[in-house]
Design a protein around this motif. Structure first.
Motif: not given
Lengths: 421, 225
Positions: A233, A237, A243, A247, B105-106, B167-172, B215-218, B221
C-alpha cells in the motif's frame, strides 16, 4: 443386545439344558428301578406257578385278578423266558394301559405249559407324569428367581456403570468442563472411573493444545501477510512508478490476499473439525437464509442473474450454530453465482423438510465423487480457492446434516434434508 | 486525532504508525498489554486500535478496561483471529468496530474517520472537497450546493475516495471496502469499473470536475492534480 438380556439369555440356556438332562436322567433312573421291581415280582410269581405245576396242584384259570395270569398248554418244547411291554385293555378303566408281560414255558411230565404273567405299569406312568410336572414347576421357579435377582443386581450393582455411560454421552470437549464420574464401591468401576477421567483430561488437554495451535498458526501467518500488504500500500504511493511496476504491485497484492484467504479457509475447517463452534443454538433457518440472500442480491443483479426464493411460510428451527449456517448459505450462494451462466435463475427453496439451491450449468467433466474434497476444482485456473464446498460439507457434518448433490434437468443442485433434526 | 496503537508485531506497528503520521494523525504505538494499560490510565486518546493477541494479555480485556476508563475513546479491534465469536465478543465489550487482518490502509482510514464522525461530531460532520460537500449522516452529496443523486454503492465509493483523497487506492482495496469478501476479484473489478464510470458521468453532468484519476495497472486516485 442389552446387558440384562445377554445375562438372562445365558442363564436361561444353562437352566434349560441342565433341566432337560437332569429330567431325562432321573426319569430313566426311576423307570429302571420300577421295572426292576416289577420284573422281580413277576419272576417270583412265575416260580410259585412253576412250583404249583410241579406239585401237580391245579391252578385255577382265573386268579383273583384275571388279567395277571394266563396258563395254556403249549406244544413248544423249549424252555422260554420272555419279557415284554404291552398295552392291554382294562375293562374297569375302559382304556388301554401299559403292562409288563412275562412269558415262560414249563414242562411237567412231558406236558408243556405256557405261562403268561402280567403286571400293571400304570404307577410308573403316573410317577413319570408327577415327576415331569414337579420338574417343570421347579424350572419355572428357579428361572423366575434368577431373573428377579439378576434384575435387581443389575440395577444395584451396575448403577455407577449406567451413570458413567450417561455422563460420557453428555461429555463435550468443546465445553472444557472436567468429566466427573460417580464413585462406586466396586473395584472395577472405580478403576473404570479413574481410567476414563484420566483419558478425558488428556483429550481435553490435547484439544486445547490443538485449538491454541490453530489459532496461533493463523495469527502467525496472517500478521506478516498483513505487514506485506501494508508495505505494498505504501509502495504504491511513491511518485513516478511506471504502469508495469504498479502491475507488479497489483499482482503481488492479489496473491497475498489469496494466500490469506486460504489460511482463513483452512483455519475455519480446522475449527469446525475441532468442534470449536457452539452447536446448541436454536436457529431459524429462514432468517439466516434470507439475510444471506440479501447479501448477494446486488451481486446477482449486477451479473444479470435472478434469485428465486421458494420459502414455505413456517420457519424451520434447528439446533446448530447460526454462524456456521450463515457461512454455509453464503458459500452455496457464492458458488451458485460463480458457476452459472449469465442471465440465469438461481432457485432456492426452503420448507419443513429440506433446503435446496439449484443453478443451471453444464455437468461436471470430472464426475462428482471428489466434489466435496479440498482443493478439488473443476477448472484449475479459476479464482476460487477450492475450499468452499469442503467447508460446506464440514459445517453440515458438524450439525448432523448431510449435504448432497445431484444433477437434474440441466441443474446443479445442492440440498440438505432437515426433517430428521 | 490522537491514536493509541496496541500491536505486538513491530513491523506492522511501524507501518501503521508511519501511515498515520503521513496522514497527519498523532499515533503512539505500544506492543504489550502492560504498556497499553499504563498509557490508557495516563493519557486521553481519541482512538485506540487494539490487537487481540498480545504476548502478555488478552486484548479483549483491554477493550473492557478502555471502555470503563475512557468512554469517549473510539475503539477499533484489529485482529488476525478472524473469528466471528471474537468479533461479537469485542463489540459486546464495548469496541466500536472490528477490522480483521490483513486490511488495507485506506480501509483503516475510512473506519477511523467514520468512527470519528460518529463519536465526536455526533454524525453531523460535513466533508468538503473543492466543490463537493458530503453529509455522511444523510448519505447526501452536494456539488456547487446542488444535490447529486447517487445510488448507494456509488455514494459509498465517492465517500471512500474523498476520505482517502490524494492517495493511490488499489482496485482491491476499494472492492473489498464496497463488497467485503462476498465477491470474486474478477467480478468486483468489473463492477468497480462500471461504478466509477457512472460516478464520473453523474459528477460531470452535475457540473463537477472529474477528480478521479485512473492509475493504470493498480487502481484510482482522487485528487486535484
Amino acid at each position: 443386545m442389552k446387558l440384562i438380556q445377554a445375562t438372562t439369555r445365558s442363564y436361561f440356556l444353562y437352566a434349560f439344558i441342565a433341566f432337560a438332562i437332569g429330567g431325562l436322567l432321573s426319569f430313566w433312573m426311576v423307570k429302571n428301578a420300577l421295572y426292576e421291581e416289577v420284573d422281580e415280582k413277576l419272576y417270583e410269581h412265575l416260580q410259585e406257578v412253576k412250583k404249583a405245576l410241579d406239585a401237580g396242584e391245579t391252578i385255577p384259570e382265573a386268579w383273583p385278578r384275571k388279567l395277571e395270569r394266563q396258563l395254556t398248554l403249549s406244544t413248544a418244547d423249549t424252555s422260554l423266558l420272555q419279557w415284554k411291554d404291552s398295552l392291554i385293555f382294562h375293562p374297569g378303566e375302559k382304556e388301554f394301559q401299559p403292562f409288563r408281560q412275562l412269558k415262560s414255558i414249563h414242562s411237567v411230565n412231558g406236558k408243556s405249559h405256557q405261562i403268561v404273567l402280567h403286571a400293571s405299569l400304570i404307577e410308573a406312568e403316573d410317577l413319570a407324569e408327577a415327576m415331569g410336572s414337579a420338574l417343570a414347576l421347579l424350572f419355572v421357579l428357579l428361572l423366575a428367581g434368577l431373573l428377579l435377582i439378576n434384575r435387581s443386581l443389575l440395577r444395584k450393582l451396575w448403577t455407577p456403570f449406567f451413570q458413567t455411560l450417561e455422563k460420557l454421552g453428555d461429555f463435550r470437549l468443546v465445553q472444557n468442563k472436567k468429566l466427573a464420574l460417580p464413585a462406586s464401591s466396586i473395584a472395577e468401576f472405580q478403576q473404570l472411573k479413574a481410567v476414563l477421567e484420566d483419558f478425558s483430561a488428556q483429550a481435553q488437554h490435547d484439544f486445547e493444545a490443538v485449538k491454541a495451535f490453530t489459532e496461533n498458526a493463523s495469527h502467525e501467518i496472517q500478521t506478516p501477510l498483513a505487514a506485506a500488504l501494508l508495505e505494498l500500500d505504501l509502495l504504491a504511493q511513491k511518485e513516478g512508478l511506471s504502469e508495469e511496476q504498479l502491475n507488479h504491485i497489483q499482482h503481488t497484492n492479489l496473491s497475498l490476499r489469496r494466500l490469506s484467504r486460504l489460511n482463513e479457509g483452512l483455519l475455519l475447517l480446522a475449527k469446525i473439525e475441532n468442534r470449536q463452534f457452539e452447536l446448541g443454538e436454536q436457529v431459524a433457518l429462514k432468517d439466516v437464509l434470507t439475510a444471506s440472500v440479501g447479501r448477494f442480491e446486488e451481486l446477482a443483479e449486477a451479473k444479470g442473474k435472478g434469485i428465486e426464493k421458494h420459502f414455505s411460510p413456517a420457519s424451520k428451527t434447528i439446533t446448530g450454530s447460526s454462524i456456521l449456517l450463515e457461512i454455509l448459505f453464503d458459500n452455496l450462494l457464492k458458488n451458485a453465482l460463480r458457476h452459472s451462466p449469465e442471465g440465469c435463475i438461481i432457485s432456492i427453496s426452503l420448507n419443513e423438510s429440506s433446503f435446496r439451491i439449484c443453478n443451471p450449468g453444464q455437468p461436471f467433466q470430472k464426475g462428482t465423487q471428489h466434489l466435496f474434497e479440498r482443493f478439488n476444482k473443476e477448472n484449475h485456473a479459476s479464482d476460487s480457492l477450492g475450499l468452499g464446498l469442503a467447508i460446506c460439507q464440514e459445517i453440515c457434518k458438524a450439525q448432523q446434516l448431510q449435504l448432497q448433490y445431484e444433477y437434474r434437468e440441466g441443474q446443479h443442485c445442492f440440498f440438505v434434508e432437515i426433517d430428521s433434526v | 486525532m490522537k491514536i493509541l496503537l496496541i500491536e505486538d508485531d513491530p513491523s506492522l506497528a511501524a507501518i501503521i504508525r508511519r501511515y498515520a503520521l503521513d496522514e497527519g494523525l498523532r499515533c503512539e504505538a505500544v506492543g504489550s498489554y502492560q504498556e497499553a494499560e499504563e498509557k490508557i490510565f495516563l493519557y486521553p486518546y481519541d482512538m485506540a486500535l487494539v490487537d487481540l493477541g498480545l504476548p502478555d494479555g488478552e486484548g479483549l480485556e483491554l477493550v473492557k478496561a478502555l471502555r470503563r476508563h475512557s468512554p469517549e475513546t473510539g475503539i477499533i479491534i484489529i485482529s488476525a483471529r478472524n473469528a466471528v465469536d471474537d468479533r461479537i465478543k469485542g463489540l459486546e465489550y464495548g469496541a466500536d468496530d472490528y477490522l480483521s487482518k490483513p486490511f488495507h490502509l485506506p480501509e483503516l482510514k475510512a473506519r477511523l474517520r467514520a468512527l470519528e464522525r460518529r463519536r465526536q461530531h455526533k454524525g453531523e460532520e460535513q466533508l468538503r472537497f473543492e466543490e463537493f460537500t458530503l453529509i455522511p449522516e444523510k448519505h447526501e452529496v452536494h456539488i456547487h450546493n446542488k444535490s447529486l443523486a447517487l445510488r448507494n454503492k456509488e455514494y459509498e465509493l465517492l465517500l471512500f475516495l474523498v476520505v482517502n483523497e490524494g492517495r493511490v487506492l488499489s482496485k482491491m482495496a476499494i472492492a473489498e471496502h464496497l463488497w467485503g469478501d462476498y465477491m470474486d476479484e474478477a467480478d468486483s473489478f468489473d463492477f468497480l469499473y462500471n461504478h466509477i464510470k457512472n460516478l464520473r458521468k453523474k459528477i460531470q453532468e452535475a457540473g463537477g470536475k472529474d477528480y478521479i484519476q485512473t492509475i493504470y495497472g493498480l487502481g484510482y486516485k482522487f485528487s486535484q492534480a
